[in-house]
Design an enzyme around this catalytic site. Structure first.
Site, PDB file in Angstrom:
ATOM      1  N   ASP A 109       3.707   8.799   2.561  1.00 20.79           N
ATOM      2  CA  ASP A 109       4.899   8.857   3.404  1.00 20.79           C
ATOM      3  C   ASP A 109       6.171   9.177   2.624  1.00 20.79           C
ATOM      4  OD1 ASP A 109       4.780   6.347   2.183  1.00 20.79           O
ATOM      5  OD2 ASP A 109       5.931   5.389   3.773  1.00 20.79           O
ATOM      6  N   LYS A 128      12.729   2.920   0.009  1.00 13.95           N
ATOM      7  CA  LYS A 128      12.537   3.541  -1.291  1.00 13.95           C
ATOM      8  C   LYS A 128      12.345   5.032  -1.063  1.00 13.95           C
ATOM      9  CE  LYS A 128       7.639   2.112  -1.681  1.00 13.95           C
ATOM     10  NZ  LYS A 128       7.401   1.097  -0.629  1.00 13.95           N
ATOM     11  N   ASP A 145       7.773   7.744   0.059  1.00 11.67           N
ATOM     12  CA  ASP A 145       8.733   6.779  -0.474  1.00 11.67           C
ATOM     13  C   ASP A 145       8.431   6.359  -1.911  1.00 11.67           C
ATOM     14  OD1 ASP A 145       6.531   5.291   0.255  1.00 11.67           O
ATOM     15  OD2 ASP A 145       7.619   3.841   1.482  1.00 11.67           O
ATOM     16  N   ARG A 146       7.235   6.675  -2.413  1.00 18.14           N
ATOM     17  CA  ARG A 146       6.913   6.293  -3.797  1.00 18.14           C
ATOM     18  C   ARG A 146       7.078   7.475  -4.740  1.00 18.14           C
ATOM     19  NH1 ARG A 146       2.002   2.025  -4.066  1.00 18.14           N
ATOM     20  NH2 ARG A 146       2.586   0.823  -2.234  1.00 18.14           N
ATOM     21  N   SER A 169       1.247   4.837   4.523  1.00 22.22           N
ATOM     22  CA  SER A 169       1.711   5.092   3.170  1.00 22.22           C
ATOM     23  C   SER A 169       0.650   5.691   2.252  1.00 22.22           C
ATOM     24  CB  SER A 169       2.270   3.790   2.602  1.00 22.22           C
ATOM     25  OG  SER A 169       2.945   4.048   1.421  1.00 22.22           O
ATOM     26  N   HIS A 170       0.297   4.978   1.185  1.00 22.36           N
ATOM     27  CA  HIS A 170      -0.608   5.521   0.171  1.00 22.36           C
ATOM     28  C   HIS A 170      -2.076   5.306   0.540  1.00 22.36           C
ATOM     29  CE1 HIS A 170       0.153   1.335  -0.441  1.00 22.36           C
ATOM     30  NE2 HIS A 170      -0.986   1.235  -1.079  1.00 22.36           N
ATOM     31  N   ASP A 174       3.853   9.679  -2.576  1.00 23.31           N
ATOM     32  CA  ASP A 174       2.727   9.142  -1.807  1.00 23.31           C
ATOM     33  C   ASP A 174       2.672   9.691  -0.377  1.00 23.31           C
ATOM     34  OD1 ASP A 174       4.902   7.754  -0.780  1.00 23.31           O
ATOM     35  OD2 ASP A 174       3.750   5.931  -0.420  1.00 23.31           O
TER      36      ASP A 174
HETATM   37  C1  VG1 Z   1       2.507  -2.773  -1.668  1.00 19.20           C
HETATM   38  C2  VG1 Z   1       3.382  -2.875  -2.891  1.00 19.20           C
HETATM   39  C3  VG1 Z   1       4.808  -3.192  -2.492  1.00 19.20           C
HETATM   40  C4  VG1 Z   1       5.313  -2.135  -1.494  1.00 19.20           C
HETATM   41  C5  VG1 Z   1       4.356  -2.049  -0.328  1.00 19.20           C
HETATM   42  C6  VG1 Z   1       4.721  -0.943   0.635  1.00 19.20           C
HETATM   43  O1  VG1 Z   1       2.484  -4.011  -0.993  1.00 19.20           O
HETATM   44  O2  VG1 Z   1       2.893  -3.852  -3.779  1.00 19.20           O
HETATM   45  O3  VG1 Z   1       5.610  -3.247  -3.637  1.00 19.20           O
HETATM   46  O4  VG1 Z   1       6.586  -2.468  -1.032  1.00 19.20           O
HETATM   47  O5  VG1 Z   1       3.030  -1.787  -0.791  1.00 19.20           O
HETATM   48  O6  VG1 Z   1       4.783   0.298  -0.013  1.00 19.20           O
HETATM   49  P1  VG1 Z   1       1.294  -5.065  -1.123  1.00 19.20           P
HETATM   50  O7  VG1 Z   1       1.637  -6.172  -0.198  1.00 19.20           O
HETATM   51  O8  VG1 Z   1       0.044  -4.333  -0.795  1.00 19.20           O
HETATM   52  O9  VG1 Z   1       1.282  -5.486  -2.572  1.00 19.20           O
HETATM   53  V1  VG1 Z   1       4.263   1.664   0.799  1.00 19.20           V
HETATM   54  O10 VG1 Z   1       4.681   3.028  -0.134  1.00 19.20           O
HETATM   55  O11 VG1 Z   1       2.649   1.253   1.018  1.00 19.20           O
HETATM   56  O12 VG1 Z   1       5.080   1.623   2.246  1.00 19.20           O
HETATM   57 CO    CO Z   2       4.735   4.670   0.895  1.00 11.17          CO
END
Ligand code: VG1
Ligand code: CO
Length: 548
Positions: A284, A381, A286-287, A117-118, A282
């Site tokens: 992948d 998302k 989804d954000r 992801s990010h 981001d």
């Molecule tokens: C974070 C965010 C959460 C989100 C998750 C995955 O998790 O707070 O809201 O669903 O990332 O998003 P955490 O456990 O680090 O707080 V992504 O775009 O990284 O798949």
């Molecule tokens: Co993501």
């Protein structure tokens, strides 16, 4: 192309650290490169998801470093494990929401998504893998726990010995008994967006010459999606999409769409030549971050605005079934739900908790404070979806982003919101800090801190209303009598040490006071939050790493 193939069974030893977190298994690339590490996890998926044998599996990733190698391995393992059909995005690419779309559209038995992801990518960056079930959503806890349990006892995995397959040409080929289909990663997703939103109207908005936007793909997966949809289908001016070429290391950046990491696009929303609308996504896809001219929309507000305005958007014109937000997300959407008479659910952090509510048709829209919004169109998302939702709204309402949000605050009140992240703190210190908070919870209600009276203090537990499963200890919540809130939790996506997240929220119904600066409004709560958790003494951190 038919490759000569032979199946090998390779002996292996379990790794003890393959429990998926908030969104799949995330580790440093070097960990995934450890011999058998990826293979063990993938075999554990095949061993526990037995319907994949003879079934269909979707595979794709965000294009980061190691994506291609991982996909070659997974395809060979799928073939050796009797998967009948594999659908792969061309170049090994699929955004997370597009993967969800493809799983649903082609009714596969699930999908494997490669992404962290990010988190930054590259040889020294992060890599990740997650399994999505047949509804297109991230596997629920029961499934990830079963996969994890399997990783602890695995002793062998199966893989086909074959040459690499060509991921770059759209084609259908055979690998042993398995049919491998390389598909265009954008087409199905773009068609879904065209069903949901009024493309004609948005095209008109761009063509009228009075509206300009920029979309920052941050050298990540949404580049090809945004270019096709915004510039080609919606005729936004060339150059609307910036940093549109996916790179294995995201150009050295941190593909996290917030005010800090996406500052390049933020800068385009101010000054004499400011654009009217800007957004970023981001790693992948989804954000999303939504910006107007000189104006930032908090993700929590974005969800609330969408809920209040959904009837203006074609795909949601029939009304909403209900809404949901993750626990730390501000309560702005709750006020909309109350006023519209909609059910509103509060779930633990992570998209997997929305899946049952969406499948049971209890909700239509849902979101998280961490720049995530989505709907029942897929089970993840969806960054570009949120951008198109806003574009559709701007086209129909003929107001600026700021006007729409201000109108919203006047009607529902404003939920000021801030998140403090303390990254890479000592893991032990972070868990002791949480234990200390936990131990104080029972005594807190009724106490007055800096003029704020504590109404309730608990550690959030969630009972899924659809399947009855219980998830405990999802974050410490401290609620005040004036509606303010402090939430503490430890991240489940990091790959080094622990990340402490502190979420702060203050409610302001008085329209005269809604234009105050967030920093100023939050100062008293910041003092209470850092004091209560003894953050500096316990972590050695005076200041957070990132404030959003
Ligand atoms: C974070 C965010 C959460 C989100 C998750 C995955 O998790 O707070 O809201 O669903 O990332 O998003 P955490 O456990 O680090 O707080 V992504 O775009 O990284 O798949
Ligand atoms: Co993501």
């Amino acid at each position: 192309m038919d490759n000569p193939v032979a199946t090998s069974t390779i002996s292996t030893q379990p790794f003890s650290d393959q429990r998926p977190g908030t969104s799949g298994l995330r580790k440093k690339v070097s960990v995934f490169q450890t011999p058998h590490y990826l293979e063990n996890f993938v075999q554990s998926i095949f061993d526990t998801r037995t319907d994949l044998r003879g079934g269909t599996l979707a595979i794709g990733g965000d294009g980061r470093y190691y994506n291609r190698q991982a996909i070659q391995t997974i395809i060979r393992m799928a073939a050796a494990n009797g998967v009948a059909r594999v659908i792969v995005g061309q170049g090994g690419l699929l955004s997370t929401p597009a993967a969800s779309c493809i799983i649903r559209k082609y009714r596969t038995n699930g999908g494997i998504i490669l992404s962290a992801s990010h988190n930054p990518g590259g040889p020294d960056g992060d890599f990740g893998i997650k399994f999505n079930t047949a509804n297109g959503g991230p596997a629920p806890e029961a499934v990830t726990e079963a996969i994890f349990a399997r990783t602890l006892e695995i002793s062998e995995y199966r893989i086909l010995e074959s040459e690499d397959i060509d991921l770059d040409s759209i084609n259908t080929l055979s690998l042993g008994e398995t049919r491998v289909e390389i598909i265009d990663p954008v087409t199905d997703y773009a068609a879904l967006m065209e069903e949901l939103f009024d493309f004609k109207r948005i095209r008109h908005l761009f063509n009228a010459g009075l509206f300009r936007m920029r979309f920052d793909a941050m050298h990540a997966i949404t580049g090809p999606y945004a270019t096709r949809i915004l510039e080609e289908m919606l005729e936004a001016e060339p150059g609307t999409v910036i940093n549109g070429e996916p790179l294995e290391d995201f150009g050295g950046g941190h593909p996290d769409p917030n005010l800090v990491h996406a500052r390049e696009v933020v800068a385009l929303t101010s000054g004499r030549n400011a654009v009217d609308f800007a957004a970023a996504s981001d790693g992948d896809g989804d954000r999303n971050m939504i910006l107007g001219r000189n104006f930032f929309v908090t993700p929590s507000d974005s969800l609330a605005v969408m809920a209040a305005n959904a009837h203006h958007v074609r795909g949601y014109a029939g009304g909403l079934r209900g809404v949901a937000r993750s626990m730390p997300t501000s309560q702005a959407v709750d006020r909309v739900a109350e006023s519209l008479g909609l059910d509103c659910y509060e779930t633990p952090t992570g998209w997997k908790f929305f899946g049952n509510l969406l499948d049971a048709k209890r909700i239509t829209l849902c979101g998280e404070e961490s720049f995530g919004t989505g709907s029942d169109h897929v089970r993840e998302k969806d960054g570009l979806w949120a951008v198109l939702f806003w574009l559709n709204l701007l086209a129909v309402r003929k107001m600026s982003v700021q006007e729409i949000v201000h109108e919203h605050w006047r009607r529902f009140g404003r939920n000021f919101y801030t998140r403090y992240d303390y990254e890479e703190v000592d893991a032990k210190a972070a868990s002791v800090l949480m234990d200390h908070l936990q131990a104080r919870l029972a005594d807190l209600p009724g106490s007055v801190l800096d003029g704020y009276t504590i109404d309730y203090a608990d550690n959030f537990a969630y009972t899924d209303p659809v399947d009855g499963s219980v998830s405990e200890k999802q974050g410490v919540r401290i609620g005040f009598t004036d509606g303010s809130r402090i939430v503490y939790r430890l991240s489940g996506t990091g790959t080094a040490g622990a990340t402490l997240r502190v979420y702060l929220e203050a409610y302001e119904p008085d329209t005269e006071k809604q234009d105050r600066e967030t920093d100023a409004v939050m100062q008293p709560l910041v003092g209470i939050a850092t004091g209560l958790a003894e953050i500096e003494a316990r972590t050695g951190r005076r200041e957070p790493t990132v404030i959003t």
